[in-house]
Structure formats: C-alpha cells, structure tokens
Design an enzyme around this catalytic site. Structure first.
Site, PDB file in Angstrom:
ATOM      1  N   LYS A  22      22.293  35.218  81.250  1.00 45.35           N
ATOM      2  CA  LYS A  22      21.320  35.142  82.347  1.00 45.35           C
ATOM      3  C   LYS A  22      21.285  33.684  82.797  1.00 45.35           C
ATOM      4  O   LYS A  22      20.683  32.845  82.146  1.00 45.35           O
ATOM      5  CB  LYS A  22      19.950  35.602  81.850  1.00 45.35           C
ATOM      6  CG  LYS A  22      19.034  36.156  82.911  1.00 45.35           C
ATOM      7  CD  LYS A  22      18.597  35.157  83.978  1.00 45.35           C
ATOM      8  CE  LYS A  22      17.559  34.177  83.509  1.00 45.35           C
ATOM      9  NZ  LYS A  22      17.295  33.102  84.498  1.00 45.35           N
ATOM     10  N   GLU A  82      17.886  25.542  71.531  1.00 39.97           N
ATOM     11  CA  GLU A  82      18.122  24.124  71.851  1.00 39.97           C
ATOM     12  C   GLU A  82      17.115  23.750  72.924  1.00 39.97           C
ATOM     13  O   GLU A  82      17.193  24.233  74.060  1.00 39.97           O
ATOM     14  CB  GLU A  82      19.565  23.913  72.327  1.00 39.97           C
ATOM     15  CG  GLU A  82      20.542  24.110  71.173  1.00 39.97           C
ATOM     16  CD  GLU A  82      21.994  23.833  71.527  1.00 39.97           C
ATOM     17  OE1 GLU A  82      22.275  23.416  72.653  1.00 39.97           O
ATOM     18  OE2 GLU A  82      22.839  24.057  70.649  1.00 39.97           O
ATOM     19  N   CYS A 115      18.470  16.590  78.307  1.00 43.98           N
ATOM     20  CA  CYS A 115      17.572  16.833  77.183  1.00 43.98           C
ATOM     21  C   CYS A 115      17.637  15.721  76.146  1.00 43.98           C
ATOM     22  O   CYS A 115      16.662  15.415  75.480  1.00 43.98           O
ATOM     23  CB  CYS A 115      17.914  18.165  76.533  1.00 43.98           C
ATOM     24  SG  CYS A 115      19.647  18.278  76.043  1.00 43.98           S
ATOM     25  N   GLU A 125       7.681  15.275  77.519  1.00 43.21           N
ATOM     26  CA  GLU A 125       8.989  15.247  78.169  1.00 43.21           C
ATOM     27  C   GLU A 125       8.801  15.373  79.685  1.00 43.21           C
ATOM     28  O   GLU A 125       8.257  16.367  80.165  1.00 43.21           O
ATOM     29  CB  GLU A 125       9.850  16.414  77.666  1.00 43.21           C
ATOM     30  CG  GLU A 125      11.246  16.410  78.283  1.00 43.21           C
ATOM     31  CD  GLU A 125      12.075  17.641  77.895  1.00 43.21           C
ATOM     32  OE1 GLU A 125      11.536  18.756  77.930  1.00 43.21           O
ATOM     33  OE2 GLU A 125      13.260  17.457  77.573  1.00 43.21           O
TER      34      GLU A 125
HETATM   35  P1  NAD Z   1      12.977  26.853  81.072  1.00 46.68           P
HETATM   36  O1  NAD Z   1      12.540  27.094  79.683  1.00 46.68           O
HETATM   37  O2  NAD Z   1      11.978  26.929  82.150  1.00 46.68           O
HETATM   38  O3  NAD Z   1      14.155  27.859  81.503  1.00 46.68           O
HETATM   39  C1  NAD Z   1      15.333  28.007  80.748  1.00 46.68           C
HETATM   40  C2  NAD Z   1      15.892  29.399  80.977  1.00 46.68           C
HETATM   41  O4  NAD Z   1      14.965  30.352  80.483  1.00 46.68           O
HETATM   42  C3  NAD Z   1      16.121  29.756  82.452  1.00 46.68           C
HETATM   43  O5  NAD Z   1      17.340  30.468  82.582  1.00 46.68           O
HETATM   44  C4  NAD Z   1      14.957  30.659  82.768  1.00 46.68           C
HETATM   45  O6  NAD Z   1      15.243  31.588  83.786  1.00 46.68           O
HETATM   46  C5  NAD Z   1      14.748  31.364  81.446  1.00 46.68           C
HETATM   47  N1  NAD Z   1      13.413  31.929  81.259  1.00 46.68           N
HETATM   48  C6  NAD Z   1      12.253  31.536  81.819  1.00 46.68           C
HETATM   49  N2  NAD Z   1      11.239  32.324  81.410  1.00 46.68           N
HETATM   50  C7  NAD Z   1      11.763  33.239  80.570  1.00 46.68           C
HETATM   51  C8  NAD Z   1      11.226  34.309  79.815  1.00 46.68           C
HETATM   52  N3  NAD Z   1       9.929  34.616  79.860  1.00 46.68           N
HETATM   53  N4  NAD Z   1      12.059  35.022  79.027  1.00 46.68           N
HETATM   54  C9  NAD Z   1      13.374  34.717  78.949  1.00 46.68           C
HETATM   55  N5  NAD Z   1      13.942  33.722  79.664  1.00 46.68           N
HETATM   56  C10 NAD Z   1      13.156  32.982  80.458  1.00 46.68           C
HETATM   57  O7  NAD Z   1      13.682  25.432  81.043  1.00 46.68           O
HETATM   58  P2  NAD Z   1      14.278  24.624  82.279  1.00 46.68           P
HETATM   59  O8  NAD Z   1      13.160  23.978  83.010  1.00 46.68           O
HETATM   60  O9  NAD Z   1      15.234  25.468  83.004  1.00 46.68           O
HETATM   61  O10 NAD Z   1      15.145  23.521  81.503  1.00 46.68           O
HETATM   62  C11 NAD Z   1      14.618  22.313  81.094  1.00 46.68           C
HETATM   63  C12 NAD Z   1      14.352  22.300  79.601  1.00 46.68           C
HETATM   64  O11 NAD Z   1      15.553  22.610  78.894  1.00 46.68           O
HETATM   65  C13 NAD Z   1      13.933  20.925  79.123  1.00 46.68           C
HETATM   66  O12 NAD Z   1      12.888  21.047  78.182  1.00 46.68           O
HETATM   67  C14 NAD Z   1      15.195  20.383  78.455  1.00 46.68           C
HETATM   68  O13 NAD Z   1      14.976  19.389  77.506  1.00 46.68           O
HETATM   69  C15 NAD Z   1      15.754  21.631  77.860  1.00 46.68           C
HETATM   70  N6  NAD Z   1      17.187  21.482  77.568  1.00 46.68           N
HETATM   71  C16 NAD Z   1      17.598  21.431  76.264  1.00 46.68           C
HETATM   72  C17 NAD Z   1      18.952  21.252  75.952  1.00 46.68           C
HETATM   73  C18 NAD Z   1      19.409  21.160  74.527  1.00 46.68           C
HETATM   74  O14 NAD Z   1      20.613  21.297  74.298  1.00 46.68           O
HETATM   75  N7  NAD Z   1      18.540  20.945  73.569  1.00 46.68           N
HETATM   76  C19 NAD Z   1      19.881  21.144  76.978  1.00 46.68           C
HETATM   77  C20 NAD Z   1      19.426  21.185  78.288  1.00 46.68           C
HETATM   78  C21 NAD Z   1      18.081  21.367  78.576  1.00 46.68           C
END
Ligand code: NAD
Length: 487
Positions: A180, A255, A288, A386
């Site tokens: 997804k 992650e 991240c 963050e």
């Molecule tokens: P997010 O949690 O809002 O979304 C991530 C994914 O989850 C998206 O595809 C979104 O559609 C999906 N999602 C949202 N609600 C959901 C639900 N209820 N059920 C299942 N899936 C759902 O995060 P974001 O704003 O897209 O990304 C930023 C975050 O990601 C930051 O906190 C960043 O640090 C983290 N990040 C971590 C890593 C790592 O490797 N540790 C890498 C990149 C980003």
C-alpha cells in the site's frame, strides 16, 4: 481515467492485483509539491481491493514459495536490471511526485532500489544457511521457510526506496506481497508493478493497492490472512497498526520516527562537523534518520555555530529537477503547514530562531527555509518532537557524560551521529548511546547487510542482511535422529 502522463512518463493509476490492473469506483487526486500541478487521479482502494489483492497473493504463494532461491533470484535480478534501465523515468516521476532531488535519485536512490532486489536475492541464494549441529547424535538443521503474504506499508519521503527495502527481502524469502503506497506519492509503485510484469514475475506475487491509510492501509493491516506486516511511518500510525495486528497475532516490523542527536565534541574536525550538520537538511529535512538535535561542546559552540550558519546559508533551495538545487519543497501543503506550525509555536514561546524560521517567500508554495533554533528550552516541543522538516535545534554540553545523557534523553532511538577527534573517546561515548544506528565522523553510509532499525519508540525489530530473513521467513530447526532409517 486509467492512465496519466507524468513528466512525460505514462503511469497507470489503477491498482495492480493478480497481474491485472483493477479499477475502483472512486479516485483521489495527486499533485506535485514543486508547483502544485495536478498529476493524476489515482484509484482509491479499500476493503474490496485489499481482499482481492490478498486472495491473489495467497493463491500465488504456493507457486512462488516452492521455487528455489535461484529461480526466484533470476526474476528478482531481472527486476533490478529493469529498474537500472529505467532510472531516468523512475527518477523524474519520483521527483515530480514527492519533491526530492532528481540528482539524488539518478546517482543514489534508484540504484539502491535495484540493489534492494539484487542484494537480497543473492543473500537468499548464497548466504542463507547455518551449519548443522549435533545434539547427542541428533542433527539439527536450520532453514528459513517462506511465511505467506506480507503487507507492506510505507511513507512518502523516499517512496520507492523505502518500499523496495521491504519488498525485496520479502520476495527473496519466498513470500508474496501486497503493498500500500503512500497516498501523497503513489506513482513509482505503479511503475514497479509494470517492471515486475516485464521481469516475468508470476501474477499475484506482487500486488499494489493504492489508497488512503485509514481505508486501504487499515483494511490491509487488519486482514486475517497476513503472515507479516512491514510498516514504515509515524509512531501514532504504528500504534493503530499494532492494534490491528494484535487481533490476528501477526508479527510486525516497525521502522518509525526519530529526533536523533548529532554530538560534536571539542576535539572534532570542524569541517567534518559542519558538513555533516548541514547534511541534516537533506531532502528538506524529511529524513527519519536526521540528526536534528545538534549537541555541541561549549568550548567550540560559537565557532561551530558561525561556520554552520555560513555553510547552511549557501544551501540552494529550489526546483528539485534543477541539478544545482540542494533541497526542494515539503512533500504536501498539509505537511508544510505541520512544519510551519512547529516553528510558529516555537517562535511564540520565545525560542531563539537564529536562521530561517519560515516559508521561503522567493519560492512560495511548499518551500520552507532551512531553520536553526539555538538553545531551546529543555523539554519544549521543538526540542523533543520530530518535525520532519528542515528544522534543527542546537544545545550545548560540558562533559561527555552530559552529552550521552542529553543524547539519550528522548523517547526515540533511531540513530545517533558523533563527530569526535579521538578514537578511544568516540568508542567510550558510542558504547552508551541508545540507537539502532550510530555514525562516527560520517552520516548515512549504510550497507544492506547491516542491521537497521530503531530503539525505543523508533521501531520494533531490525532488518538488513540476515535480520530481514529472520523477519520475512519462518526460521525452522529440523532435528534428525541417528536411527530409524531403513537402509
Ligand atoms: P504515516 O504514519 O502518516 O503514514 C505512513 C503510511 O501509513 C502511509 O502509507 C499511510 O497511508 C499509512 N497509514 C496511515 N494510516 C493508516 C492506518 N490507520 N492503517 C494502516 N496504514 C495507515 O507517516 P508519514 O507521515 O507518511 O511518514 C513520516 C514518518 O515516517 C516519520 O515519523 C518518519 O520518521 C517515519 N519514517 C521512518 C523511517 C524509518 O526507516 N525508520 C523511514 C522513513 C520515514
């Protein structure tokens, strides 16, 4: 509409399920963060499409899992080759969709996407073994068996790279995948689906359901037929995913976010310190791993700050398609507003904003200036949360013990960066840092064979090398007795 032309490249806007393109009744719009241009109407999946994709992935599992790692490896290598052949197309589409640098995609990110398939395919072929061992004449034989269907949910900041870092090892382990993609950057996942067809991957092995997190994402993570959930994103969403997974007792790999420290000791090479600190603005701070909390030893703080600001002010912000540009926009107007909200609240609290502090008025839109906040109040929002934008804070310490205490004083533990001129001192400090990855006098260098993940709220589990297979496979011990054989 089922197709869109994005930056001259044709992109299918439908789902990819069981080797076929599938439509939904509704769509959602995708815009470029560079100039707000409309890019495509993307098909909006939900439970119906997830159920279809899960059924397709389940049906393909016996075929894919019974292939040898070598047979799967041939196909995964073809995927990698095709990614390399299409670096230009993938790069320009990703840049247009999420605003990250075209030059980075060409040089580093898309080659890494190819590696995510090649490396794990090779690992499964050549390195996935453990020596048999003996227990009172009984032979213990360890294998890594495919598990079933893996749900892969990933964010927008490096869409194809982060997705394939999970998809590559899952497929190499013999699992099938339902992915997804992030709703703000859905395009390159669709191009990857085309590539898997061309590479000869059997239908249903890799599936893409486009859609919103709370619709398609939630339907996927609560699906009872999943064998694993691989989630990259924020802590609040991870909690929702963990709850959904608990109902079906599905193992998750998380992650998540960070507020990583970047420690600079008074014996550090100042050039390295400044270069690495300025790198924390890369991808407009949407990384991240970024060391967003600069902790600098008091004796060199003024010299460091002056040199840092001088170099940071040379960062060229602009159109990420321009090869001279160093950082682009925030990914989406909502995210831009979130970043601005953090900085506005810091300003209203009287925090000391010494650089940047607001939108880049010359560029407008989603462009936020690289920002530095000096000596924020300990425990304040800007010092602890963050931001995920080009916003760094700087604090000072006196002793190494204090640096370690400040570095670890966070709910996160994704990464830590240390710039230090003395090896023994660096070893003594890093020993006490709580983080999944610690970099010393460098940043971002990462081998696909090394463990990667976060401590504390930054994640659960590790991936990379054998750690990926320990998650995407069922590790099995078969014990052969010495007797009972009919010769
Ligand atoms: P997010 O949690 O809002 O979304 C991530 C994914 O989850 C998206 O595809 C979104 O559609 C999906 N999602 C949202 N609600 C959901 C639900 N209820 N059920 C299942 N899936 C759902 O995060 P974001 O704003 O897209 O990304 C930023 C975050 O990601 C930051 O906190 C960043 O640090 C983290 N990040 C971590 C890593 C790592 O490797 N540790 C890498 C990149 C980003």
């Amino acid at each position: 509409m089922t197709k869109a032309i994005v930056a001259g490249v044709e992109v299918d806007t439908r789902h990819f399920i069981g080797g076929e393109r599938v439509e939904s009744a509704e769509t959602f719009p995708d815009h470029s963060p560079i100039d707000g241009a409309f890019l495509a109407d993307i098909h909006r999946g939900g439970k119906r499409e997830v159920d279809m994709a899960m059924a397709a992935a389940k049906a393909a599992f016996p075929i894919w899992s019974k292939m040898t790692p070598q047979e799967r490896g041939v196909i995964l290598h073809r995927v990698a080759d095709l990614v390399e052949e299409r670096i230009e197309e993938l790069s320009i589409v990703e840049t247009t969709d999420n605003g990250s640098l075209l030059r980075s995609h060409r040089r580093g990110v898309m080659p890494r996407v190819a590696m995510n398939f090649r490396f794990f395919a090779d690992y499964a072929m050549n390195q996935l073994s453990y020596p048999d061992f003996d227990t009172r004449g009984h032979r213990n034989h360890v294998t890594w068996d495919p598990t079933g269907v893996v749900g892969v949910i990933t964010p927008w900041n490096a869409p194809l790279m982060l997705a394939t870092w999970r998809i590559g090892p899952a497929l190499a382990a013999g699992d099938t995948v339902v992915a997804k993609p992030p709703e703000w950057t859905p395009l390159t996942a669709s191009l990857l689906a085309d590539i898997t067809v061309e590479a000869g991957m059997p239908p249903g092995v890799f599936n893409v359901v486009q859609g919103y997190g709370e619709e398609a994402g939630a339907a996927l993570t609560s699906h009872p037929d999943l064998s694993r959930i691989s989630f990259t994103g924020s802590v609040p969403t991870a909690k929702l995913v963990a709850r959904a997974a608990a109902d079906n007792l599905v193992p998750c790999s998380f992650e998540l976010g960070g507020k990583s420290p970047l420690i600079i000791t008074d014996d550090a090479d100042l050039d390295i310190a400044v270069t690495v600190a300025v790198e924390q603005y890369d991808n407009a701070g949407q990384v991240c791993l970024s060391g967003t909390r600069i902790l600098v030893q008091r004796g060199i703080a003024d010299a460091f700050k002056a040199a840092f600001i001088e170099k940071a002010q040379q960062i060229k912000q602009g159109d990420p398609r321009d090869l001279e540009t160093d950082i682009g926009p925030q990914v989406h107007p909502d995210h831009f507003a979130r970043v601005k909200g953090f900085v506005d609240r810091a300003a209203s609290e009287g925090q000391n904003i010494v650089m940047g502090g607001g939108p880049n008025a010359d560029l407008g839109g989603n462009f936020f200036k690289p920002t530095l906040i000096d000596n924020p109040t300990p425990g304040s929002e800007i010092a602890t949360q963050e931001v995920f934008g080009p916003v760094l804070v700087m604090q000072q310490f006196d002793t190494d013990e204090q640096a370690i205490q400040m570095a670890n004083d966070t709910e996160f533990g994704l990464a830590a960066v240390l710039i230090c001129g003395d090896k023994a001192r660096a070893e003594a400090i890093t020993e006490h840092l709580v983080a999944g990855t610690v970099w010393v006098n460098c940043f971002f260098v990462r081998d696909l064979g090394a463990p990667f993940g976060g401590s504390k709220k930054s994640g659960i589990g590790r991936e990379g090398g054998i750690w990926s297979f320990d998650f995407y496979a069922d590790v099995k011990n078969t014990v052969f007795a010495p007797n009972g054989w009919k010769e």
